[in-house]
Design an enzyme around this catalytic site. Structure first.
Site, PDB file in Angstrom:
ATOM      1  CG  HIS A  71      27.357-107.968 -14.039  1.00 33.93           C
ATOM      2  ND1 HIS A  71      28.194-106.918 -14.510  1.00 33.93           N
ATOM      3  CD2 HIS A  71      27.236-107.647 -12.760  1.00 33.93           C
ATOM      4  CE1 HIS A  71      28.552-106.257 -13.843  1.00 33.93           C
ATOM      5  NE2 HIS A  71      28.053-106.399 -12.406  1.00 33.93           N
ATOM      6  NE  ARG A 101      24.549-102.441 -12.260  1.00 33.49           N
ATOM      7  CZ  ARG A 101      25.377-103.231 -11.356  1.00 33.49           C
ATOM      8  NH1 ARG A 101      24.781-102.932  -9.933  1.00 33.49           N
ATOM      9  NH2 ARG A 101      26.347-103.908 -11.414  1.00 33.49           N
ATOM     10  NE  ARG A 124      30.063-104.642  -5.163  1.00 35.84           N
ATOM     11  CZ  ARG A 124      29.503-104.488  -3.963  1.00 35.84           C
ATOM     12  NH1 ARG A 124      30.221-104.781  -2.856  1.00 35.84           N
ATOM     13  NH2 ARG A 124      28.338-104.336  -3.746  1.00 35.84           N
ATOM     14  CB  THR A 125      29.157-102.244 -11.661  1.00 40.72           C
ATOM     15  OG1 THR A 125      29.144-103.468 -11.120  1.00 40.72           O
ATOM     16  CG2 THR A 125      29.625-102.439 -13.163  1.00 40.72           C
TER      17      THR A 125
HETATM   18  N1   CP Z   1      29.040-107.042  -8.456  1.00 39.44           N
HETATM   19  C1   CP Z   1      28.256-105.984  -8.563  1.00 39.44           C
HETATM   20  O1   CP Z   1      27.744-105.481  -9.802  1.00 39.44           O
HETATM   21  O2   CP Z   1      28.192-105.166  -7.428  1.00 39.44           O
HETATM   22  P1   CP Z   1      27.691-103.655  -7.668  1.00 39.44           P
HETATM   23  O3   CP Z   1      26.071-103.991  -7.562  1.00 39.44           O
HETATM   24  O4   CP Z   1      27.758-102.810  -6.411  1.00 39.44           O
HETATM   25  O5   CP Z   1      27.968-102.891  -8.667  1.00 39.44           O
END
Ligand code: CP
Length: 336
Positions: free
Chosen positions: A154, A124, A74-75
Site C-alpha cells: 500500500h 485497489r 480514506r484512500t
Molecule cells: N488506510 C487505509 O487504506 O484506509 P482505507 O481502507 O479506508 O482506504
C-alpha cells in the site's frame, strides 16, 4: 502572467530530477532518493490545501479513475480529492454495478476504461500483483497507481506514514544526507503477515535508514523481512520490552478478512499482550508518536483513550495522505 499561469509555473518547478516513473506500484521498487522526492513534493503541495481556493492547474485536462475492488474510506476519498485539487477530472468506477459482475476480467475492464481517454488508473484489489498486471506490456498504457494490492503493498499509505514521521520529527534531508531516519527507532505492531501497510512501511523505513522492530505473535510476524534488511530489522514478541525504546509505534489493524486460520487464541488475549493501552503508554517515551493506518478496531489493537491522545497522529496521517497523493499524481501523471 495571470494568477493561473503563475500557479502553474510554480507547480511545474516542482520537478525533482530523480523521479522519472509513470507508475507507483510499491516502495520496494523505489530508491531512498525517489521516496524523498515524493515527500519533498508533498511538503510543497500542503500549501494548496491551506488556500481559500484549494486548487492548482497541474493536472488540468487529465482524467484519473478510481478502480477500487475493495472497500475504502480514506484512500479512495483522498485520491479523489487530490486529483480534484490538481484540477484533474475524476471518475469513481463502481465495481459492484459494473460488468465485472458478468465475468469481465480485470485487464479487459481496465483497457476499456482506458479507451475512454484516461491518464491514470488508481487501483485497489484483493489480489497481490493486480496493479503490476495492468502496468506491464499488454496491460494499459496510462499510469497505474497501487492503492493497495492484497497483502502485498500500500505504497501511498507507506509514503504518508513516512511523511508524518518526517514532519513530526523534523527529519530534514538537508541536515541528514540521504538517511534522514537513521537515528529513529520504529515499532510496527500486530498483523504483519497480512499487512500491505507493514510491507510498504518496512521497505520505506529501511531505505531511509530507520531501525525497525516488528512486534506481534509468532504466527503474525514472518521472518522474511529480517533476511531482506538484516541491518535494520529486529523481531520481538514482547511489546512491553520494546515500547520504552521506540520513537514511533505503528499499530496495525487485525485484518480478520485476511486471516486464514486462528492466528491467536482469542481477541482478549491479543489485546492483553499486543494492544496499546494507557498503562502501556505510561512506560513509553513522552513524545512517542502513535500511528495507525485506519480503520481502527478500537479496544482491540488500540484503546480509544490512546487513539485520541495527544501522542496520536492518526488524523494527521489522513490529512497528510492528501498532500502525498497529490504529489504522487503530479509526479506520475502531471509531468511532460
Ligand atoms: N488506510 C487505509 O487504506 O484506509 P482505507 O481502507 O479506508 O482506504
Amino acid at each position: 502572467m495571470t494568477e493561473i499561469e503563475n500557479q502553474k509555473s510554480k507547480i511545474e518547478n516542482l520537478a525533482p530530477r530523480t523521479w522519472t516513473r509513470k507508475h507507483l506500484l510499491g516502495l520496494e521498487d523505489l530508491s531512498a532518493e525517489e521516496i524523498l522526492a515524493v515527500l519533498d513534493t508533498a511538503r510543497t503541495l500542503t500549501e494548496v490545501s491551506r488556500r481559500s481556493i484549494k486548487k492548482v492547474p497541474a493536472l488540468r485536462g487529465k482524467v484519473c479513475v478510481n478502480l477500487f475492488f475493495e472497500d475504502s474510506t480514506r484512500t479512495k476519498t483522498s485520491f479523489s480529492l487530490a486529483a480534484q485539487r490538481l484540477s484533474a477530472d475524476v471518475l469513481d468506477f463502481s465495481v459492484s454495478t459494473s460488468s465485472v459482475s458478468k465475468g469481465e476480467t480485470l485487464r479487459d475492464t481496465a483497457r476499456n476504461i482506458e479507451a475512454m481517454g484516461v491518464d491514470a488508473i488508481i487501483i485497489r484489489h484483493k489480489s497481490s500483483g493486480a496493479p503490476h498486471l495492468l502496468a506491464r506490456p499488454g496491460g494499459v498504457n496510462c499510469s497505474v497507481i497501487n492503492a493497495g494490492d492484497g497483502s502485498h503493498e500500500h505504497p501511498t499509505q507507506g509514503l504518508l506514514d513516512l511523511f508524518t514521521i518526517r514532519e513530526h520529527r523534523h527529519l530534514k534531508t538537508e541536515a541528514s544526507g540521504l538517511k534522514p531516519f537513521s537515528a529513529l527507532h520504529v515499532a510496527i505492531v500486530g498483523d504483519i503477515a497480512n499487512s500491505r501497510v507493514a510491507r510498504s512501511n518496512i521497505h520505506g523505513l529501511a531505505k531511509l535508514g530507520a531501525k525497525i522492530t516488528l512486534v506481534g505473535p509468532a504466527t503474525l510476524v514472518p521472518g522474511d523481512f529480517k533476511k531482506l534488511y538484516p541491518d535494520h530489522i529486529t523481531i520481538s514478541h514482547d511489546l512491553d520490552s520494546v515500547l520504552p525504546t521506540v520513537d514511533v509505534v505503528n499499530m496495525l489493524r487485525i485484518q480478520f478478512e485476511r486471516l486464514t486460520s486462528a492466528a491467536f487464541p482469542s481477541v482478549r488475549e491479543y489485546s492483553r499482550f499486543f494492544g496499546l493501552t494507557k498503562t502501556r503508554l505510561a512506560a513509553a517515551k513522552k513524545d512517542l508518536l502513535i500511528l495507525h493506518p485506519g480503520p481502527m478496531n478500537r479496544g482491540l489493537e488500540i484503546t480509544s483513550d490512546v487513539a485520541d491522545s495527544a501522542n496520536s497522529a492518526i488524523l494527521q496521517q489522513v490529512a497528510n495522505g492528501l498532500a502525498v497523493r497529490m504529489a504522487v499524481l503530479y509526479l506520475c501523471v502531471g509531468r511532460p
